[in-house]
Scaffold this motif. Sequence first.
Motif, short mmCIF file in Angstrom:
data_model
loop_
_atom_site.label_atom_id
_atom_site.label_comp_id
_atom_site.label_asym_id
_atom_site.label_seq_id
_atom_site.Cartn_x
_atom_site.Cartn_y
_atom_site.Cartn_z
N GLU A 194 -97.76 -14.46 -31.42
CA GLU A 194 -97.09 -15.65 -30.88
C GLU A 194 -95.85 -15.93 -31.70
O GLU A 194 -95.86 -15.82 -32.93
CB GLU A 194 -98.01 -16.87 -30.97
N GLN A 195 -94.79 -16.34 -31.02
CA GLN A 195 -93.58 -16.74 -31.72
C GLN A 195 -93.79 -18.16 -32.22
O GLN A 195 -94.15 -19.05 -31.46
CB GLN A 195 -92.37 -16.68 -30.79
N VAL A 196 -93.60 -18.39 -33.52
CA VAL A 196 -93.82 -19.71 -34.08
C VAL A 196 -92.53 -20.41 -34.48
O VAL A 196 -92.52 -21.60 -34.70
CB VAL A 196 -94.78 -19.67 -35.30
N LEU A 197 -91.45 -19.67 -34.56
CA LEU A 197 -90.15 -20.26 -34.87
C LEU A 197 -89.14 -19.64 -33.92
O LEU A 197 -88.95 -18.43 -33.92
CB LEU A 197 -89.74 -20.00 -36.32
N SER A 198 -88.53 -20.48 -33.12
CA SER A 198 -87.59 -20.00 -32.10
C SER A 198 -86.21 -19.80 -32.68
O SER A 198 -85.83 -20.43 -33.67
CB SER A 198 -87.51 -20.99 -30.94
N GLU A 199 -85.46 -18.98 -31.99
CA GLU A 199 -84.06 -18.78 -32.34
C GLU A 199 -83.31 -20.05 -31.96
O GLU A 199 -83.48 -20.61 -30.88
CB GLU A 199 -83.52 -17.59 -31.55
N SER A 200 -82.48 -20.55 -32.86
CA SER A 200 -81.66 -21.72 -32.55
C SER A 200 -80.19 -21.31 -32.65
O SER A 200 -79.88 -20.20 -33.05
CB SER A 200 -81.98 -22.87 -33.52
N ALA A 201 -79.33 -22.22 -32.30
CA ALA A 201 -77.90 -21.91 -32.29
C ALA A 201 -77.46 -21.35 -33.65
O ALA A 201 -77.68 -21.96 -34.68
CB ALA A 201 -77.11 -23.16 -31.96
N GLN A 231 -78.70 -19.03 -35.33
CA GLN A 231 -79.79 -18.37 -36.07
C GLN A 231 -80.20 -17.12 -35.33
O GLN A 231 -80.30 -17.11 -34.11
CB GLN A 231 -81.01 -19.29 -36.22
N THR A 232 -80.48 -16.08 -36.06
CA THR A 232 -80.89 -14.83 -35.43
C THR A 232 -82.23 -14.34 -35.95
O THR A 232 -82.58 -13.19 -35.77
CB THR A 232 -79.82 -13.75 -35.64
N THR A 233 -83.00 -15.22 -36.59
CA THR A 233 -84.30 -14.84 -37.12
C THR A 233 -85.40 -15.42 -36.24
O THR A 233 -85.34 -16.59 -35.88
CB THR A 233 -84.49 -15.35 -38.57
N LYS A 234 -86.38 -14.57 -35.92
CA LYS A 234 -87.55 -15.03 -35.17
C LYS A 234 -88.77 -14.79 -36.04
O LYS A 234 -88.88 -13.76 -36.71
CB LYS A 234 -87.69 -14.28 -33.84
N ILE A 235 -89.68 -15.75 -36.04
CA ILE A 235 -90.91 -15.66 -36.82
C ILE A 235 -92.09 -15.61 -35.84
O ILE A 235 -92.18 -16.42 -34.92
CB ILE A 235 -91.09 -16.88 -37.75
N TYR A 236 -92.97 -14.65 -36.07
CA TYR A 236 -94.15 -14.47 -35.23
C TYR A 236 -95.40 -14.54 -36.10
O TYR A 236 -95.35 -14.27 -37.30
CB TYR A 236 -94.12 -13.11 -34.54
N HIS A 237 -96.52 -14.88 -35.48
CA HIS A 237 -97.80 -14.92 -36.19
C HIS A 237 -98.87 -14.36 -35.27
O HIS A 237 -98.86 -14.57 -34.07
CB HIS A 237 -98.16 -16.35 -36.59
N THR A 238 -99.78 -13.61 -35.87
CA THR A 238 -100.96 -13.16 -35.15
C THR A 238 -102.18 -13.57 -35.95
O THR A 238 -102.18 -13.49 -37.17
CB THR A 238 -100.97 -11.64 -34.89
N LYS A 239 -103.21 -14.04 -35.29
CA LYS A 239 -104.45 -14.44 -35.96
C LYS A 239 -105.35 -13.26 -36.25
O LYS A 239 -106.33 -13.38 -36.95
CB LYS A 239 -105.19 -15.47 -35.11
N GLN A 240 -104.99 -12.11 -35.71
CA GLN A 240 -105.81 -10.91 -35.90
C GLN A 240 -105.65 -10.39 -37.33
O GLN A 240 -104.55 -10.32 -37.85
CB GLN A 240 -105.38 -9.81 -34.94
N ASN A 241 -106.77 -10.06 -37.95
CA ASN A 241 -106.72 -9.46 -39.28
C ASN A 241 -106.62 -7.94 -39.21
O ASN A 241 -106.41 -7.28 -40.20
CB ASN A 241 -107.95 -9.86 -40.10
N CYS A 242 -106.81 -7.40 -38.01
CA CYS A 242 -106.78 -5.95 -37.84
C CYS A 242 -105.75 -5.62 -36.76
O CYS A 242 -105.94 -5.94 -35.60
CB CYS A 242 -108.17 -5.45 -37.44
#
Length: 129
Positions: free
Chosen positions: A70-77, A79-90
Amino acid sequence: MSTNLIEEAEKCDKIAIIVNGSLEAFGTPSELRERWGTGFRLSVDLAGLSELRENFNLTSCLKEVVPGIEQVLSESAGQTTKIYHTKQNCISFSRTFALLQNLKNRKVISHYSLKKSTMQDAYARFARE
């Protein structure tokens, strides 16, 4: 010691999280990360022209390799960095890194990092629940 800075709390032997006067969690930083900080955090710096970024759906591409990301931090004006997170450990590291390196070689992204969830991620998840 009392602090609002997660970085300082991580240096302590034990951490107590108190919400509205009630003790909600207690343990070592490792125990709290284990319980609340599952999964991985992916940071991606986009490259190329803005029109290329608009026409390329990075999230959909990542979901094919890492289901549930899931994307947890969106791109804003600007900004070119996107942050994603997954709850899966594997996850499949070989497939994930192959995809990211391919995107880097095609100049869709300029940089990426994948790391285990941090205490900050654990606290953010704790605060949401």
